[in-house]
Design a protein around this motif. Structure first.
Motif, mmCIF file in Angstrom:
data_model
loop_
_atom_site.group_PDB
_atom_site.id
_atom_site.type_symbol
_atom_site.label_atom_id
_atom_site.label_comp_id
_atom_site.label_asym_id
_atom_site.label_seq_id
_atom_site.Cartn_x
_atom_site.Cartn_y
_atom_site.Cartn_z
ATOM 1 N N HIS A 80 29.891 31.912 45.136
ATOM 2 C CA HIS A 80 30.779 32.917 44.551
ATOM 3 C C HIS A 80 31.449 32.381 43.288
ATOM 4 C CE1 HIS A 80 34.443 35.201 43.975
ATOM 5 N NE2 HIS A 80 33.832 36.191 44.568
ATOM 6 N N TYR A 86 36.100 32.363 31.100
ATOM 7 C CA TYR A 86 36.616 33.416 30.221
ATOM 8 C C TYR A 86 36.688 32.900 28.792
ATOM 9 C CZ TYR A 86 38.248 35.173 34.744
ATOM 10 O OH TYR A 86 38.312 35.597 36.042
ATOM 11 N N TRP A 101 42.638 36.358 39.146
ATOM 12 C CA TRP A 101 41.554 35.391 38.956
ATOM 13 C C TRP A 101 40.477 35.560 40.001
ATOM 14 C CZ3 TRP A 101 41.635 32.978 34.443
ATOM 15 C CH2 TRP A 101 42.859 32.961 33.775
ATOM 16 N N ASN A 102 39.433 34.782 39.806
ATOM 17 C CA ASN A 102 38.231 34.997 40.598
ATOM 18 C C ASN A 102 38.300 34.376 41.991
ATOM 19 O OD1 ASN A 102 35.604 35.969 40.900
ATOM 20 N ND2 ASN A 102 34.771 33.953 40.435
ATOM 21 N N GLY A 105 35.975 37.700 47.913
ATOM 22 C CA GLY A 105 36.415 38.734 48.855
ATOM 23 C C GLY A 105 35.960 38.493 50.288
ATOM 24 N N ASP A 125 31.644 47.642 42.127
ATOM 25 C CA ASP A 125 32.641 46.597 42.380
ATOM 26 C C ASP A 125 33.501 46.507 41.119
ATOM 27 O OD1 ASP A 125 34.137 44.309 42.749
ATOM 28 O OD2 ASP A 125 32.464 43.055 43.434
ATOM 29 N N GLY A 127 35.900 44.586 39.100
ATOM 30 C CA GLY A 127 36.320 43.180 39.038
ATOM 31 C C GLY A 127 35.341 42.367 39.853
ATOM 32 N N GLY A 129 33.428 39.598 39.338
ATOM 33 C CA GLY A 129 33.116 38.171 39.239
ATOM 34 C C GLY A 129 31.643 38.006 38.870
ATOM 35 N N GLU A 150 33.140 43.891 35.192
ATOM 36 C CA GLU A 150 33.759 42.564 35.121
ATOM 37 C C GLU A 150 34.115 42.233 33.676
ATOM 38 O OE1 GLU A 150 34.900 40.039 37.118
ATOM 39 O OE2 GLU A 150 35.256 38.998 35.237
ATOM 40 N N ILE A 151 35.288 41.625 33.500
ATOM 41 C CA ILE A 151 35.754 41.326 32.141
ATOM 42 C C ILE A 151 35.048 40.110 31.545
ATOM 43 C CG2 ILE A 151 37.699 39.768 32.668
ATOM 44 C CD1 ILE A 151 39.353 41.672 30.740
ATOM 45 N N ASP A 179 37.072 45.700 30.465
ATOM 46 C CA ASP A 179 38.333 45.706 31.192
ATOM 47 C C ASP A 179 38.323 46.890 32.159
ATOM 48 O OD1 ASP A 179 41.045 45.923 31.846
ATOM 49 O OD2 ASP A 179 41.659 45.203 29.872
ATOM 50 N N VAL A 180 38.683 46.680 33.420
ATOM 51 C CA VAL A 180 38.687 47.813 34.361
ATOM 52 C C VAL A 180 39.615 48.931 33.883
ATOM 53 C CG1 VAL A 180 38.033 46.551 36.467
ATOM 54 C CG2 VAL A 180 40.457 46.742 35.849
ATOM 55 N N TYR A 192 34.003 49.122 46.044
ATOM 56 C CA TYR A 192 34.599 47.899 46.572
ATOM 57 C C TYR A 192 35.473 47.318 45.468
ATOM 58 C CZ TYR A 192 34.945 42.953 47.712
ATOM 59 O OH TYR A 192 35.425 41.690 47.952
ATOM 60 N N PRO A 196 41.586 43.671 41.149
ATOM 61 C CA PRO A 196 41.259 43.105 39.836
ATOM 62 C C PRO A 196 42.501 42.908 38.967
ATOM 63 C CG PRO A 196 40.548 45.406 39.984
ATOM 64 C CD PRO A 196 40.977 45.000 41.352
HETATM 65 C C1 SAM Z 1 39.812 38.550 43.048
HETATM 66 S S1 SAM Z 1 38.373 38.508 42.038
HETATM 67 C C2 SAM Z 1 37.220 39.436 43.000
HETATM 68 C C3 SAM Z 1 35.785 39.040 42.785
HETATM 69 C C4 SAM Z 1 34.774 39.830 43.637
HETATM 70 N N1 SAM Z 1 34.896 41.244 43.403
HETATM 71 C C5 SAM Z 1 34.976 39.563 45.108
HETATM 72 O O1 SAM Z 1 35.556 40.374 45.796
HETATM 73 O O2 SAM Z 1 34.569 38.501 45.593
HETATM 74 C C6 SAM Z 1 38.865 39.606 40.729
HETATM 75 C C7 SAM Z 1 37.868 39.713 39.595
HETATM 76 O O3 SAM Z 1 38.372 40.659 38.662
HETATM 77 C C8 SAM Z 1 38.121 40.185 37.342
HETATM 78 N N2 SAM Z 1 39.130 40.796 36.484
HETATM 79 C C9 SAM Z 1 40.432 40.461 36.340
HETATM 80 N N3 SAM Z 1 41.035 41.269 35.465
HETATM 81 C C10 SAM Z 1 40.101 42.156 35.053
HETATM 82 C C11 SAM Z 1 40.117 43.255 34.156
HETATM 83 N N4 SAM Z 1 41.231 43.619 33.544
HETATM 84 N N5 SAM Z 1 38.970 43.944 33.967
HETATM 85 C C12 SAM Z 1 37.812 43.589 34.609
HETATM 86 N N6 SAM Z 1 37.736 42.564 35.464
HETATM 87 C C13 SAM Z 1 38.873 41.854 35.694
HETATM 88 C C14 SAM Z 1 38.249 38.682 37.436
HETATM 89 O O4 SAM Z 1 37.537 38.040 36.390
HETATM 90 C C15 SAM Z 1 37.635 38.427 38.813
HETATM 91 O O5 SAM Z 1 36.244 38.230 38.692
#
Ligand code: SAM
Length: 258
Positions: A80, A86, A101-102, A105, A125, A127, A129, A150-151, A179-180, A192, A196
């Motif tokens: 994972h 970044y 941060w990453n 889940g 999904d 965010g 990762g 994903e960013i 960006d989400v 899912y 994020p």
């Molecule tokens: C807590 S991790 C979850 C990773 C994966 N979805 C999981 O559940 O295992 C949050 C993810 O959201 C991404 N993220 C954070 N801010 C974001 C944004 N504004 N737009 C898109 N992705 C973002 C981070 O880079 C990270 O990969």
């Protein structure tokens, strides 16, 4: 490998508390990873993979299920990647939006999703990762497409190579590197997300808009949310059908369990 069969492994997981069908899916994933070659090198993204995979194989060979789950979780967590890469610009956008941060889940949402994913499902999904969660959903329950939002462009690049490694067809995965805050939640059957962004400032607007969009759908999606921030924004059009403190699962009210 002369140790446990998939069935024996699954039975062992049941004894340690997993639900029967989830145990079988978990055992399938264990064997999938044992039988795959090393992941593509990706500039040293997975340096510990061979060691952790061999340790898992030894545990499975030894026939004791108790430790298999732990060894498998180590391998999953390594794959994972808890260090996302970044650029300065992405980091700046994440900080502005209160990005999280990453963190992984976990396997529970993957193993519990089966009844909610059909071959014609469009999943997402927010965010993602490196997209491992969505890829594992595709491996276990092949469906129309998973959209990975994903960013980090680097994580998307790594995710695309993981896709090939896992044997998931290119047309089943789409990456939106953005960006989400800019991406709509409309149009999915299954979403899912693992927090994020924090539910403050622009992050609050994200969850409010997300809730509005899913609730405006003719067929609102089922939502699996880790460290959930959505509940306060959803109306009684949605109900929680599962929650364990880590994972919260929502479905539109009146949707029958499959
Ligand atoms: C807590 S991790 C979850 C990773 C994966 N979805 C999981 O559940 O295992 C949050 C993810 O959201 C991404 N993220 C954070 N801010 C974001 C944004 N504004 N737009 C898109 N992705 C973002 C981070 O880079 C990270 O990969």
């Amino acid at each position: 490998m002369g140790g446990l069969s998939v069935t024996a492994l699954a039975e062992g997981f049941v004894l340690s508390g997993w639900e029967a069908r989830e145990s079988t899916r978990l055992a399938r994933l264990v064997y999938l990873f044992l039988n795959l070659p090393d992941p593509p090198d990706l500039d040293g993204s997975f340096p510990e993979y061979p060691r952790l995979r061999d340790r898992l194989a030894t545990t499975v060979d030894g026939g004791a299920t108790d430790d298999v789950e732990e060894r498998f979780l180590e391998l999953y967590a390594h794959l994972h990647m808890n260090q996302a890469a970044y650029s300065d610009e992405e980091r700046g956008r994440m900080d502005a939006a209160g990005g999280y941060w990453n963190h992984a889940g976990g396997l529970s949402p993957i193993l519990k999703a089966e009844p909610w994913i059909r071959p014609d499902t469009l999943s997402a999904d927010f965010g993602a990762g490196n997209g491992l969660q969505g890829l594992l959903l595709q491996v276990l329950y092949p469906h129309t497409k998973t959209v990975q939002i994903e960013i980090s462009a680097r994580m998307a690049e790594i995710g695309d190579r993981l896709r090939k490694w896992l044997g998931v067809a290119a047309e089943r995965v789409e990456w939106i590197t953005d960006d989400v805050l800019n991406v709509t939640a409309a149009g999915y059957d299954f979403i899912y997300l693992y927090r994020p962004v924090r539910p403050e400032g622009p992050g609050r607007d994200f969850y409010a808009r997300f809730a509005r969009e899913v609730e405006s759908e003719v067929r609102p999606p089922v939502i699996f949310s880790i460290a959930d921030c959505l509940r306060d924004f959803l109306s009684d059009r949605y109900e929680v059908f599962y929650g364990d403190g880590q994972l919260t699962c929502f479905k539109p009210r009146k949707t029958q369990n499959p």
